[in-house]
Design a protein around this motif. Sequence first.
Motif, mmCIF file in Angstrom:
data_model
loop_
_atom_site.group_PDB
_atom_site.id
_atom_site.type_symbol
_atom_site.label_atom_id
_atom_site.label_comp_id
_atom_site.label_asym_id
_atom_site.label_seq_id
_atom_site.Cartn_x
_atom_site.Cartn_y
_atom_site.Cartn_z
ATOM 1 N N ILE A 54 33.253 53.551 -113.638
ATOM 2 C CA ILE A 54 34.655 53.969 -113.553
ATOM 3 C C ILE A 54 35.015 54.289 -112.109
ATOM 4 C CG2 ILE A 54 36.236 55.843 -114.170
ATOM 5 C CD1 ILE A 54 34.875 55.877 -116.947
ATOM 6 N N ASP A 55 34.127 54.977 -111.414
ATOM 7 C CA ASP A 55 34.377 55.323 -110.011
ATOM 8 C C ASP A 55 34.374 54.081 -109.123
ATOM 9 O OD1 ASP A 55 34.640 57.439 -107.905
ATOM 10 O OD2 ASP A 55 32.764 56.544 -107.229
ATOM 11 N N HIS A 56 33.601 53.067 -109.506
ATOM 12 C CA HIS A 56 33.492 51.843 -108.709
ATOM 13 C C HIS A 56 34.777 51.021 -108.738
ATOM 14 C CE1 HIS A 56 31.865 48.023 -107.204
ATOM 15 N NE2 HIS A 56 32.366 47.435 -108.277
ATOM 16 N N GLU A 57 35.542 51.110 -109.798
ATOM 17 C CA GLU A 57 36.690 50.217 -109.985
ATOM 18 C C GLU A 57 37.752 50.421 -108.905
ATOM 19 O OE1 GLU A 57 39.825 48.842 -113.504
ATOM 20 O OE2 GLU A 57 38.758 50.743 -113.684
ATOM 21 N N GLU A 58 38.228 49.315 -108.344
ATOM 22 C CA GLU A 58 39.351 49.355 -107.416
ATOM 23 C C GLU A 58 40.645 49.209 -108.200
ATOM 24 O OE1 GLU A 58 39.323 47.170 -103.795
ATOM 25 O OE2 GLU A 58 37.147 46.982 -103.757
ATOM 26 N N GLU A 59 41.727 49.685 -107.603
ATOM 27 C CA GLU A 59 43.011 49.521 -108.281
ATOM 28 C C GLU A 59 43.872 48.525 -107.520
ATOM 29 O OE1 GLU A 59 46.337 52.519 -107.373
ATOM 30 O OE2 GLU A 59 44.534 53.767 -107.484
ATOM 31 N N PRO A 60 44.646 47.727 -108.251
ATOM 32 C CA PRO A 60 45.574 46.808 -107.589
ATOM 33 C C PRO A 60 46.725 47.590 -106.954
ATOM 34 C CG PRO A 60 45.192 46.213 -109.897
ATOM 35 C CD PRO A 60 44.670 47.588 -109.704
ATOM 36 N N GLY A 61 46.919 47.410 -105.664
ATOM 37 C CA GLY A 61 47.984 48.133 -104.972
ATOM 38 C C GLY A 61 49.304 47.382 -105.037
ATOM 39 N N LEU A 62 49.769 47.086 -106.245
ATOM 40 C CA LEU A 62 50.928 46.208 -106.397
ATOM 41 C C LEU A 62 52.234 46.996 -106.431
ATOM 42 C CD1 LEU A 62 49.457 43.674 -108.983
ATOM 43 C CD2 LEU A 62 49.271 43.713 -106.501
ATOM 44 N N GLY A 63 52.325 47.973 -105.557
ATOM 45 C CA GLY A 63 53.548 48.761 -105.479
ATOM 46 C C GLY A 63 53.470 49.708 -104.302
ATOM 47 N N ASN A 64 54.614 50.270 -103.975
ATOM 48 C CA ASN A 64 54.738 51.107 -102.787
ATOM 49 C C ASN A 64 54.650 52.590 -103.104
ATOM 50 O OD1 ASN A 64 55.233 51.390 -99.961
ATOM 51 N ND2 ASN A 64 57.335 51.983 -100.414
ATOM 52 N N GLY A 65 54.984 52.963 -104.343
ATOM 53 C CA GLY A 65 55.021 54.387 -104.665
ATOM 54 C C GLY A 65 55.545 54.625 -106.065
ATOM 55 N N GLY A 66 56.465 55.586 -106.150
ATOM 56 C CA GLY A 66 56.932 56.061 -107.440
ATOM 57 C C GLY A 66 57.517 54.984 -108.330
ATOM 58 N N LEU A 67 58.192 54.002 -107.757
ATOM 59 C CA LEU A 67 58.804 52.938 -108.553
ATOM 60 C C LEU A 67 57.753 52.189 -109.368
ATOM 61 C CD1 LEU A 67 61.761 51.626 -108.734
ATOM 62 C CD2 LEU A 67 60.790 49.808 -107.339
ATOM 63 N N GLY A 68 56.637 51.846 -108.717
ATOM 64 C CA GLY A 68 55.583 51.118 -109.404
ATOM 65 C C GLY A 68 54.792 51.983 -110.355
ATOM 66 N N ARG A 69 54.581 53.254 -110.002
ATOM 67 C CA ARG A 69 53.868 54.156 -110.909
ATOM 68 C C ARG A 69 54.692 54.414 -112.158
ATOM 69 N NH1 ARG A 69 51.946 56.095 -105.914
ATOM 70 N NH2 ARG A 69 53.625 57.583 -105.608
ATOM 71 N N LEU A 70 56.014 54.542 -111.996
ATOM 72 C CA LEU A 70 56.892 54.732 -113.152
ATOM 73 C C LEU A 70 56.831 53.521 -114.069
ATOM 74 C CD1 LEU A 70 59.143 56.615 -114.395
ATOM 75 C CD2 LEU A 70 60.767 55.040 -113.323
ATOM 76 N N ALA A 71 56.887 52.321 -113.492
ATOM 77 C CA ALA A 71 56.822 51.101 -114.295
ATOM 78 C C ALA A 71 55.534 51.056 -115.113
ATOM 79 C CB ALA A 71 56.929 49.869 -113.393
ATOM 80 N N ALA A 72 54.424 51.483 -114.510
ATOM 81 C CA ALA A 72 53.151 51.505 -115.229
ATOM 82 C C ALA A 72 53.194 52.502 -116.381
ATOM 83 C CB ALA A 72 52.023 51.859 -114.260
ATOM 84 N N CYS A 73 53.759 53.680 -116.138
ATOM 85 C CA CYS A 73 53.888 54.671 -117.207
ATOM 86 C C CYS A 73 54.730 54.127 -118.364
ATOM 87 C CB CYS A 73 54.524 55.949 -116.665
ATOM 88 S SG CYS A 73 53.461 56.933 -115.579
ATOM 89 N N TYR A 74 55.795 53.417 -118.016
ATOM 90 C CA TYR A 74 56.687 52.907 -119.070
ATOM 91 C C TYR A 74 56.006 51.822 -119.900
ATOM 92 C CZ TYR A 74 60.694 55.600 -117.421
ATOM 93 O OH TYR A 74 61.563 56.618 -117.104
ATOM 94 N N LEU A 75 55.196 50.981 -119.268
ATOM 95 C CA LEU A 75 54.465 49.986 -120.064
ATOM 96 C C LEU A 75 53.485 50.670 -121.013
ATOM 97 C CD1 LEU A 75 53.657 47.032 -117.620
ATOM 98 C CD2 LEU A 75 55.629 47.355 -119.114
ATOM 99 N N ASP A 76 52.831 51.713 -120.551
ATOM 100 C CA ASP A 76 51.915 52.463 -121.402
ATOM 101 C C ASP A 76 52.658 53.063 -122.594
ATOM 102 O OD1 ASP A 76 49.173 54.135 -121.597
ATOM 103 O OD2 ASP A 76 50.847 55.516 -121.897
ATOM 104 N N SER A 77 53.824 53.629 -122.339
ATOM 105 C CA SER A 77 54.576 54.268 -123.419
ATOM 106 C C SER A 77 55.179 53.254 -124.382
ATOM 107 C CB SER A 77 55.681 55.157 -122.834
ATOM 108 O OG SER A 77 55.127 56.335 -122.291
ATOM 109 N N LEU A 78 55.658 52.135 -123.878
ATOM 110 C CA LEU A 78 56.184 51.103 -124.763
ATOM 111 C C LEU A 78 55.129 50.673 -125.780
ATOM 112 C CD1 LEU A 78 58.188 49.064 -122.135
ATOM 113 C CD2 LEU A 78 59.166 49.893 -124.282
ATOM 114 N N ALA A 79 53.900 50.457 -125.288
ATOM 115 C CA ALA A 79 52.831 50.053 -126.204
ATOM 116 C C ALA A 79 52.467 51.188 -127.160
ATOM 117 C CB ALA A 79 51.606 49.602 -125.417
ATOM 118 N N THR A 80 52.407 52.406 -126.643
ATOM 119 C CA THR A 80 52.047 53.552 -127.483
ATOM 120 C C THR A 80 53.078 53.775 -128.577
ATOM 121 O OG1 THR A 80 50.802 54.600 -125.706
ATOM 122 C CG2 THR A 80 51.633 56.040 -127.441
#
Length: 830
Positions: free
Chosen positions: A124-150
């Motif tokens: 888990i610690d080894h995994e890199e994350e895709p930096g496909l965003g600049n900040g809050g806009l991209g983090r919000l989009a990720a949260c919304y995809l998680d919630s849509l599926a949930t």
Amino acid sequence: MVPSELAAESLSDAEHRTRTGLDPESLRRAVRDHLFYFQGRHPATASVNDCYLAVAYAVRDRLFQHGVQSLDLLLHRPDARIVAYLSAEFLMGPQLAANLVNLGILDAMREAMTAFPHDLDRLIDHEEEPGLGNGGLGRLAACYLDSLATLEVPAIGYGIRYEFGIFNQQIRDGWQVELTDKWLHLGYPWEIARPERAVEVRFGGTTEGYTDADGRYRVRWNAAEIVMGVPHDTPILGYRVKTCNLLRLWRAEAVQSFDFASFNVGEYGRAVEQQVSTETISKVLYPNDASPQGKALRLKQQYFFVSCAIQDMLRSHIRFGGTPDTFHHRWAAQLNDTHPAVAVPELMRLLLDEHGLEWDAAWEVTQKTFGYTNHTLLPEALETWSVDLFGALLPRHLEIVYEINRRLVDGVRRVYPGDEGRVRRMSLIDESGRRSIRMAHLACAGSHAVNGVAALHTDLLKTQVLADWVAMRPDRFHNVTNGVTPRRFMVVSNPGLSGLITAAIGDGWPSRLEALRELERFADDPDFRARWRDVKRENKQRLAAAIEQRTGIVVYPDSLFDVQVKRIHEYKRQHLNVLHLLTLYRRLKADPSLDIVPRTVVFGGKAAPGYFIAKLMIKLVTAVGALVNDDPDVRGRLKVVFFPNFNVKVGQIIYPAADLSEQISTAGQEASGTGNMKFALNGAITIGTLDGANIEIRDEVGPENFFLFGLTADEVRLRKAAGYDPRAVYESNPVLRGVIDLIASGALSPDDPSRFRPLVDGLLWHDPFMVLADFQAYVDCQAQVDALWRDGEAWTRASILNVARMGKFSSDRSIRDYCERIWHVEPVRA
């Protein structure tokens, strides 16, 4: 046989259980099989990356099993509406731990990995994350995809598969240095390429009118350039549900990637010229747009991914029995800020030119399809494109924009006859100076709903930025306050706190965050408060270890961890925090025996590469750290840390460890903020202004559990209108004057005494973000922080109540609001 029957017959239930079982033995076998047959590795000699990939592929198998079942369910519901979330950014964060949590197999996989040379936590610690965003806009989009599926709402996130994401940040000699983000260099196991679903995207050329076989006037676009968009799908599984949605990111590819004839005559560069030129489109997140070439590339990127997305949506709709005029019945598309706004003329083009609809019918479909989320009040962030550039790259779309605008201004003149000022303000074309297209106006015109992202932000949109639009169509404007996913930002990142909460109130809260209210009854329980403090201290020890590893600075977990991590920007006012730090430092220098609350002040965040003042602010923070951290008069009572390369993965270490959350932007500047929510959900108490979602957080947690200071948005506006003079504030406040003079003196930069002069001059002569105006109120409020911190029981009580009362700020609630008010979609459950 229909596709759903084929899916049902492809594997029997027994085969599914064998291949995608969730027990430790099935998982162990799956990981071993992936090592053997997919990677050609033996467990005894497998590297960390080998094992990580094998585990990830095993988990992905189980995700796509749910994905096929979700698609099968959707095929039986042709009446179900699907959400398309169009965003230039998706900061998804590391996927392994989140997917294990959502599948409910974190412990089972941990047990399975005991048979391998590397344990699960190391992977888990080894995994890199895709930096496909600049900040809050991209983090919000990720949260919304998680919630849509949930919430079991069918959805696809559409964006760009940037080869190189947001830069990796290093700090060298106190300065930010940008390094290439090579997130793909060791492989990205979560995605599957779908080259068979590629689409063509066109640029440039000319248009010509013609009459079709039915005698109708039509337009043909003769493009100068055609590129292919190749989709890559990442599964997005909901929390403890069967729904698995998709993140579909598009990669640009040349139609002809290799010119064999040129290669044969020795012109090797020309042989791959087309490939290199085309792939540039999806090469880098937000290329520098200081040059004309950079501007053109950014517009190409925006059009590329929305064209791919709309074509993909139309193709799917028609393939399963829909017609172009019913497109909006199947799809609800959300424009995440103005980057995807060119989707409005693109859908119009496809409906008009490719599918033969008349204008009025196409416009009705378009408006009923799109919603638009505005994320900013800053004028420089309200995107515009020059008419010349737009027309050169997208000639047909410029014609459509002109026609939309003609009809729009005619409508304005009918409603407000003689009000040409209103016509100019609302026009899609800004005629002042060089003619340009206002993308926010285009998004407003082409959407049936427009929303802000916090109550204050929406109010300011209505009364200031988009007031004319509100007057015309007040029914279109809504507020949907942002939220964050508690699965990633509590369950994954703070297992200690999550376990304590679950032991107290049960395990239903991660998908029903309002249940956290039940924690209130424990706020006065001394034993529970003690366990709460133990969890916080363990998290602080983890952060302290990470700080020492990354920066070499030793910090003390028993000190107050005072944290400000976010994008570096003047309106977020990291420099106000620094002024307070230097105030404390000067007090200690004047009286080394002074009894102050020990503080560890942690900064983090990236400055845009071309934003000089933001970079200078980072240098100032590191210079203050160099000054105070080893000063014998301070004796460890004040530590200053700049934690480099802030991203989702780093945030998962920092948020759980924070005691004090710095949310100190100038009132009226921050649209919402989501870091404020992540901190509060992890037990940090906020010090902040009445800005963005701070207002709503304070309303929920209670004023007594929030440190409030500073001018309100109205007071900022009135003070500026009255002729705000920051120099007068400086002259009248000896504490402030002493701090500013210390910076100006060159003591923080002996090698270049004038280094911080631009910051000082900006504060003394301009101060557009009211740093000096709020200074004394901030210092006084920090004294209140110290007083509460000295009463450990009272601080812990406030921390517990902050968490207990944050249920509103789940992204699940935000998505429910979108579903009910804007998208009019319902869950599709098995």
